[in-house]
Design an enzyme around this catalytic site. Structure first.
Site, mmCIF file in Angstrom:
data_model
loop_
_atom_site.group_PDB
_atom_site.id
_atom_site.type_symbol
_atom_site.label_atom_id
_atom_site.label_comp_id
_atom_site.label_asym_id
_atom_site.label_seq_id
_atom_site.Cartn_x
_atom_site.Cartn_y
_atom_site.Cartn_z
ATOM 1 N N LYS A 96 -10.818 4.899 3.269
ATOM 2 C CA LYS A 96 -9.922 4.813 1.943
ATOM 3 C C LYS A 96 -9.140 3.075 1.523
ATOM 4 O O LYS A 96 -8.741 3.021 1.188
ATOM 5 C CB LYS A 96 -8.238 4.945 2.500
ATOM 6 C CG LYS A 96 -7.707 6.021 2.728
ATOM 7 C CD LYS A 96 -7.298 7.317 1.486
ATOM 8 C CE LYS A 96 -6.538 8.252 2.033
ATOM 9 N NZ LYS A 96 -5.943 8.332 2.533
ATOM 10 N N ASP A 143 -7.427 5.214 9.578
ATOM 11 C CA ASP A 143 -7.596 4.716 8.341
ATOM 12 C C ASP A 143 -7.685 3.274 8.667
ATOM 13 O O ASP A 143 -7.486 2.236 9.208
ATOM 14 C CB ASP A 143 -5.824 4.722 7.312
ATOM 15 C CG ASP A 143 -6.168 6.179 7.015
ATOM 16 O OD1 ASP A 143 -7.095 6.489 7.319
ATOM 17 O OD2 ASP A 143 -5.210 6.638 7.036
ATOM 18 N N MET A 158 2.932 -0.920 -1.822
ATOM 19 C CA MET A 158 1.543 -0.623 -3.199
ATOM 20 C C MET A 158 1.951 -1.998 -4.350
ATOM 21 O O MET A 158 1.298 -0.589 -5.200
ATOM 22 C CB MET A 158 1.430 0.812 -3.059
ATOM 23 C CG MET A 158 0.609 1.669 -1.784
ATOM 24 S SD MET A 158 0.133 2.921 -2.308
ATOM 25 C CE MET A 158 1.416 3.818 -1.901
HETATM 26 N N1 SAH Z 1 2.127 5.055 6.072
HETATM 27 C C1 SAH Z 1 2.478 4.054 5.248
HETATM 28 C C2 SAH Z 1 2.101 3.076 3.861
HETATM 29 C C3 SAH Z 1 0.661 3.329 3.496
HETATM 30 S S1 SAH Z 1 0.079 3.506 1.907
HETATM 31 C C4 SAH Z 1 3.307 3.011 5.787
HETATM 32 O O1 SAH Z 1 4.005 3.752 6.252
HETATM 33 O O2 SAH Z 1 3.757 1.394 6.120
HETATM 34 C C5 SAH Z 1 0.147 1.218 2.076
HETATM 35 C C6 SAH Z 1 0.388 -0.059 1.633
HETATM 36 O O3 SAH Z 1 1.517 0.337 3.024
HETATM 37 C C7 SAH Z 1 0.508 -0.708 1.320
HETATM 38 O O4 SAH Z 1 -0.186 -1.334 -0.109
HETATM 39 C C8 SAH Z 1 0.917 -1.919 1.612
HETATM 40 O O5 SAH Z 1 2.048 -1.779 1.123
HETATM 41 C C9 SAH Z 1 2.075 -1.158 2.961
HETATM 42 N N2 SAH Z 1 1.415 -2.070 4.015
HETATM 43 C C10 SAH Z 1 1.153 -1.071 4.928
HETATM 44 N N3 SAH Z 1 0.809 -2.023 6.599
HETATM 45 C C11 SAH Z 1 1.279 -3.038 5.712
HETATM 46 C C12 SAH Z 1 1.886 -4.326 6.404
HETATM 47 N N4 SAH Z 1 1.199 -4.447 7.316
HETATM 48 N N5 SAH Z 1 1.693 -5.335 5.427
HETATM 49 C C13 SAH Z 1 2.858 -5.393 4.118
HETATM 50 N N6 SAH Z 1 2.415 -3.799 4.259
HETATM 51 C C14 SAH Z 1 1.820 -2.981 4.543
#
Ligand code: SAH
Length: 521
Positions: A67, A45, A183
């Site tokens: 995505k 992803d 998000m």
């Molecule tokens: N499965 C992932 C989340 C996916 S949803 C997890 O467990 O982290 C995607 C959201 O995750 C983004 O919109 C943001 O809010 C958050 N996100 C993912 N990586 C991030 C990062 N490095 N820094 C800040 N927010 C992050």
């Protein structure tokens, strides 16, 4: 530890849903890394660190699932599900690599259900979810005895105003624990308003963390009352997380990540690709973001006839002199190819240019007889002259493009000197445009040079017409040189050396850069 606990053998015809962690590639699990190393197909992803791709075998098939809108082709969730099924049915070992944890707002649940329904075997490997990483890397413990005993993870993606909201804002606000919203940047105004409306105080601290755990991390701190304005002013865009609760106050004391000495600094590393790793590792350890622009590519010579002849008569030499790590590597490669080894080098004494070359030589089973106090060609020449080289046979092993100073000095002192080139430096294609674009956009804070030739190659590569143009292009960029010879190459181009350590080692170079940046801030 029993290795098999994380290295159970992966199976073909099976799908592994693997959490990649939040951004820093070091935060993947050992099991996750092991599976990447055995992947036949990798579907990954947008939020997955591209640095993790280096663990995947070269022959594996890589599929970017995207995505995220834009110019890249992306797949719908249905297409991804179908890909997983198709590849598994073809007997492939498929790794589905997802940002953070697969089961936390990652649609991993849906993918696992689909695989179950299709009768495909699968496993799930958890990952460090971005909520805990973002809070931790912003210096915020999401629970703390003195502040809160509960934490909730929620999505800010759904419209919190809609009638059928899955999120019970009233009880979340009333419970008073830490909230972490994924998000949620677009909906930040609605989220804060809901919490305020249901009784959370306007003074409740809030942190918004973007690109957590990466060199690009940015954190904005405010309160429920003013965070929207602050985030807008700072221009924070997704991906970011919102952390709400009293624990945010602890950032003042615990902010360890952004406080590292070189955090936020973009540094160009101009070593050869083969040697960049140690410098990069140390700079990154201090918090810097490294832009690796190899200005030279080290490669073998077309012919080794000359070295072969010298190897035949190696016992006639009194000294073998190694002036670089690559010199040692390529020399031994050829030696072994000829069916010889370290025992054939009994006889001549061995001189090396510095500590790293001495260490590498030891790995080939040989101790250096001479390491100069000053780790330069001049220092080496001086040390040899001190011993006395008149009438001695000396073989200098080095790059095709080496400097004349060492052989000339030794010959001047009456030695018979042979120079055996064992490798060559060639410029890699395509880096010029990338470097110039970064420089012109002001994206570079510092440039490191670890040898005179990397500096020379860098300037050659830029191909700027004159010193004024060069100085203009590099204005405001800190130039760090490992030692005086490298520094001279910089000043010969009309530039100033800003950082130069007293000892000519990578460690000292990084330490000097840290001091320089601390003084400049
Ligand atoms: N499965 C992932 C989340 C996916 S949803 C997890 O467990 O982290 C995607 C959201 O995750 C983004 O919109 C943001 O809010 C958050 N996100 C993912 N990586 C991030 C990062 N490095 N820094 C800040 N927010 C992050």
């Amino acid at each position: 530890m029993d290795e098999t606990s994380f290295t159970a053998v992966p199976k073909s015809g099976k799908v592994y849903l693997v959490g990649a962690g939040p951004g820093d590639p070091g935060l993947i699990t050992l099991r996750g890394k092991y599976l990447l190393e055995h992947a036949e197909v990798l579907i990954y992803d947008y939020l997955v660190s591209k640095k993790l791709l280096r663990y995947v075998p070269a022959k594996a098939e890589l599929i970017y699932a995207g995505k995220r809108g834009g110019f890249q082709h992306t797949h719908t969730q249905e297409e991804i599900n179908q890909l997983l099924i198709d590849y598994a049915r073809r007997g492939k070992m498929v790794v589905r690599l997802k940002g953070g944890d697969p089961f936390i707002f990652g649609r991993g649940g849906e993918e696992a259900e689909t695989l179950h329904d299709a009768g495909i075997a699968f496993e799930v490997v958890p990952g460090v979810t971005s909520a805990t990483a973002a809070a931790t890397y912003a210096g915020i413990p999401i629970t703390h005895r003195a502040y809160t005993a509960s934490v909730s993870f929620l999505t800010g993606h759904e419209d919190p105003g809609k009638e059928s909201s899955n999120i019970d804002w009233a009880s979340l606000a009333a419970a008073g624990g830490t909230l972490v919203v994924y998000m949620g940047i677009k909906n930040l105004p609605v989220i804060t308003e809901n919490l305020l409306r249901h009784g959370r105080a306007g003074s409740t601290p809030v942190a918004v963390v973007r690109w957590a755990s990466t060199p690009e991390q940015r954190t904005v701190v405010g309160t429920l009352a003013d965070i929207c304005d602050k985030v807008r002013e700072a221009g924070i865009k997704p991906p970011a997380l919102i952390v709400v609760g009293e624990v945010v106050r602890l950032r003042e004391k615990i902010d360890w990540f952004e406080e590292r000495p070189l955090f936020g600094k973009r540094i160009v590393v101009t070593r050869t690709r083969e040697q960049a790793s140690e410098l990069v590792a140390q700079l990154e350890e201090a918090g810097a973001e490294c832009l690796e622009h190899p200005t030279i590519h080290v490669g073998p010579l077309e012919s080794y006839d000359f070295l072969d002849e010298e190897l035949e008569r190696i016992r006639e030499y009194h000294w073998i002199v190694f002036t670089s790590l690559n010199g040692i590597r390529y020399f031994f490669e050829r030696l072994f190819k000829k069916g010889m080894d370290a025992r054939d080098l009994k006889g001549p004494s061995i001189a090396v240019v510095g500590k790293s070359t001495a260490d590498l030589l030891r790995q080939y089973g040989l101790r250096a007889d001479l390491v100069p106090k000053e780790f330069t060609a001049e220092g080496l020449a001086e040390a040899l002259l001190d011993i006395g080289v008149g009438g001695r046979n000396i073989l200098i092993v080095r790059a095709k493009e080496g400097r004349a100073i060492l052989p000339e000095t030794l010959r001047g002192a009456g030695a018979q000197v042979m120079v055996a080139p064992v490798y060559q430096n060639t410029p890699p294609p395509g880096t010029r445009e990338a470097i110039i674009a970064d420089l012109e956009a002001g994206r570079i804070d510092a440039i490191t040079f670890t040898s005179s030739s990397t500096a020379q190659n860098f300037f050659d590569l830029l191909g700027v017409a004159n010193h004024e143009e060069l100085a203009k292009l590099l204005q405001g960029v800190c130039i760090a040189a490992i030692g005086p010879i490298t520094g001279k190459t910089v000043t010969d181009h009309g530039l100033t050396v800003d950082v130069q350590p007293e000892q000519y080692t990578i460690e000292a170079l990084v330490a000097a850069l840290v001091t320089h940046c601390a003084d400049a801030d």
